[in-house]
Design an enzyme around this catalytic site. Structure first.
Site, PDB file in Angstrom:
ATOM      1  CE  LYS A 176      -3.380  -1.132  -0.589  1.00 11.93           C
ATOM      2  NZ  LYS A 176      -3.791  -1.937  -1.788  1.00 11.93           N
TER       3      LYS A 176
ATOM      4  CG  HIS B 186       4.092  -6.144  -1.283  1.00 10.18           C
ATOM      5  ND1 HIS B 186       4.224  -4.861  -1.750  1.00 10.18           N
ATOM      6  CD2 HIS B 186       2.820  -6.519  -1.592  1.00 10.18           C
ATOM      7  CE1 HIS B 186       3.086  -4.483  -2.329  1.00 10.18           C
ATOM      8  NE2 HIS B 186       2.227  -5.464  -2.247  1.00 10.18           N
TER       9      HIS B 186
ATOM     10  CB  SER C 194      -3.460   2.717   2.328  1.00 10.13           C
ATOM     11  OG  SER C 194      -3.708   2.175   1.069  1.00 10.13           O
TER      12      SER C 194
END
Ligand code: PPS
Length: 298
Positions: free
Chosen positions: A52, A112, A142
């Protein structure tokens, strides 16, 4: 009745577990051997982020810079144009396979992963890496809304509980603090990394596109760069079905959108005064490197 059947077919939300000291879910560890043995190519570009932080935005920018507005861009979702290295999910398949089968070059690959989990071949091949970081408070907001609407993520629980899980690193991909600090440290010894901030992109997308071009060694005309800057603005990406994740059944846009707000400072609409004080106190203890500074407003 039909809705009910579809609902029953959705898999249960995954559980978090400790994976070599990092909280993960099985969707991102089941393909571990292939991830670790992934063969990077020297011209691969790895887009690395904590979830995010602006992954899709930077993926979209790089895709436009390299390949322009082609038929592929209009018909192939961003998560296929820029494969997600560690994911393995039945309808999508494995990120490693998607990357291996990409028809475009250079390959843009998203991850990620905390820096210590990145497959060795990316470093051996001296690949370019673009790391995007976002201030912890907006990043957490988020992530919270994303976890609410995405059944592929663990149950988020309520907001006050979520803040504590964030502070403890008990979210998928672990601690935000470890993630940004360790990638920042890596940058000091790995010159082929461009470390950028979501807040800078919001402040002046054109300037950040210029910086990306010089890092990537791309010469693009002012007109082309303007097209990329304009085309990647929030409102454009939000209505682009190939970028807004509206094709993913696990995401319930009635709860929240993938392209939700796209702002700096939305955290102020979520934190109470005491939550903010507690968070700041803890933040100071974890973020001790004076050279890594985030902006929570612009
Ligand atoms: S993911 O699931 O980790 O890949 O998500 P990621 O793409 O990293 O982050 C999603 C957040 O980025 C915002 N976003 C943008 N903001 C501004 N401009 C553009 N063009 C843009 N594209 C994506 C998106 O809205 C999510 O942030 P929030 O705060 O939830 O709106």
């Amino acid at each position: 009745m039909l809705c009910m059947c579809l609902f029953l077919e959705l898999p249960p939300r995954p559980e978090l577990f400790d994976f070599h000291g990092v909280s993960m879910t099985h969707y991102f560890t089941d393909n571990w051997e292939n991830i670790q043995n992934f063969q990077a190519r020297p011209d691969d570009i790895l887009i690395a982020t904590y979830p995010k932080a602006g992954t899709t935005w930077v993926s979209y920018i790089l895709d436009l810079l390299y390949f322009g507005q082609t038929e592929r861009q209009r018909t192939v979702p961003i998560f296929e144009r820029v494969p997600f290295l560690e994911v393995i999910f039945p309808p999508l398949g494995a990120g490693t396979d998607l990357a291996d089968n990409l028809p475009t070059s250079p390959r843009l690959i998203k991850t990620h992963l905390p820096v210590q989990f990145v497959p060795r071949s990316f470093w051996q091949q001296n690949c370019r890496v673009v790391y995007v970081a976002r201030n912890a408070k907006d990043n957490m907001v988020s992530y919270f809304h994303f976890d609410r609407m995405n059944r592929g993520q663990p149950e988020p629980g309520d907001w006050s509980n979520y803040i504590h899980r964030f502070m403890e690193g008990k979210l998928a991909w672990g601690s935000w603090y470890d993630h940004v600090n360790n990638w920042w440290k890596k940058k000091q010894s790995y010159p082929k990394m461009h470390f950028m901030f979501y807040e800078d992109l919001i402040e002046d997308t054109g300037r950040e596109v210029d910086k990306l071009c010089s890092f990537l060694g791309l010469s693009r005309s002012d007109e082309e760069k303007k097209r990329v800057t304009g085309g990647s603005q929030f409102d454009n990406m939000k209505k682009d079905d190939m970028a807004n994740y509206s094709t993913i059944a696990l995401m319930d846009f009635k709860i929240s959108h993938f392209m939700r707000k796209g702002k700096v400072g939305d955290w102020k609409n979520h934190f109470t005064v005491s939550q903010n004080e507690e968070f700041d106190e803890d933040y100071k203890k974890k973020m001790t490197d004076p050279t890594l500074r985030f902006r929570t407003e612009i």
